[in-house]
Motif scaffolding. Structure first.
Motif: not given
Length: 200
Positions: A84-101
Motif C-alpha cells: 500500500l505504501m509503495d504504491y503511494g497510499f499514505a492512509a486507509v479509511l475503513s469502518p473496521r480494520f483487522a487488529d494485526i493489520f
C-alpha cells in the motif's frame, strides 16, 4: 519512518468489504527479499480487470484509500502495508480494520483511520462524482474531513500509535531513543559477554 501529522490528498473508492491481506498482496509476491517494489503487486489479481478502480486514470496519484469494512483481515503479512505504501497510499479509511493489520500499519507509518460506515459511503459517492475531492486525515487531532461535502468525523487512534506517527518512530527509532543508556551499558558490560563489532 517519516513523521506524519496531516495527510491531505485525493481518495480512491475501493467499494469492497472483507478485503484480506492475500487480496492486498497475493502470495506470489512474497518471494521478494527486499521491502520495496511491492506496489506493483498491490491488488494485482484485481488489477487484471481493466475496470478495477486502480486502473482508472482519474484516480492516478490519489494517496488515500477509502475501503469497506473489515479491511486487512487474514494473515499477518507486513507485505500488505509495504504494498500500500509503495504504491503511494499514505492512509486507509475503513469502518473496521483487522487488529494485526492495524498494528503493522502503525509501526510502519501507514495511517489507518476507522470512521463510521455512513461517512465511508458519503466519501465513495463524493469521490465518484469528483475524483479531485480534497480529503484530510489529521493524525494530531484524530479527525477525517472532506470540507467540500461538510464531512468532519473523529477516528479512534491509541495514544502510543499517534505518538509514533507524529514523531516518525518505527521499532528501531523507539530503541534509538535510549541510545545513551545503551552506550553506557555496553561500556560496562563484562568482557566475557558477546559483542557486536563495528565491522558487522
Amino acid at each position: 519512518m517519516e513523521k506524519v501529522s496531516v495527510i491531505t490528498g485525493r481518495g480512491v473508492p475501493l467499494v469492497r468489504s472483507d478485503v484480506d491481506t492475500d487480496q492486498i498482496i497475493p502470495s506470489d509476491w512474497l518471494k521478494r527479499v527486499e521491502r520495496t517494489g511491492f506496489g506493483a503487486g498491490l491488488f494485482s489479481e484485481w488489477r487484471e480487470n481493466s475496470d478495477f478502480v486502480l486502473n482508472q486514470e482519474r484516480y492516478d496519484g490519489a494517496n488515500i484509500l477509502v475501503a469497506g469494512p473489515n479491511f486487512g483481515t487474514g494473515s499477518s503479512r507486513e507485505h500488505a502495508v509495504w504494498a500500500l505504501m509503495d504504491y503511494g497510499f499514505a492512509a486507509v479509511l475503513s469502518p473496521r480494520f483487522a487488529d494485526i493489520f492495524r498494528n503493522n500499519a502503525g509501526k510502519m507509518g501507514l495511517v489507518v483511520a476507522a470512521i463510521p460506515e455512513d461517512a465511508i459511503h458519503r466519501l465513495w459517492e463524493a469521490i465518484e462524482e469528483d475524483p479531485n475531492l480534497e480529503v484530510v486525515v489529521d493524525v494530531e487531532h484524530k479527525r477525517v474531513a472532506a470540507p467540500a461535502i461538510g464531512l468532519d468525523v473523529a477516528f479512534d487512534l491509541d495514544d502510543f500509535t499517534q505518538y509514533r506517527l507524529l514523531n516518525g518512530l518505527d521499532d528501531v527509532g523507539l530503541t534509538l531513543r535510549h541510545d545513551a543508556d545503551i552506550t553506557k551499558y555496553e561500556a560496562k558490560r563484562p568482557a566475557f559477554l558477546p559483542r557486536v563489532s563495528a565491522d558487522s
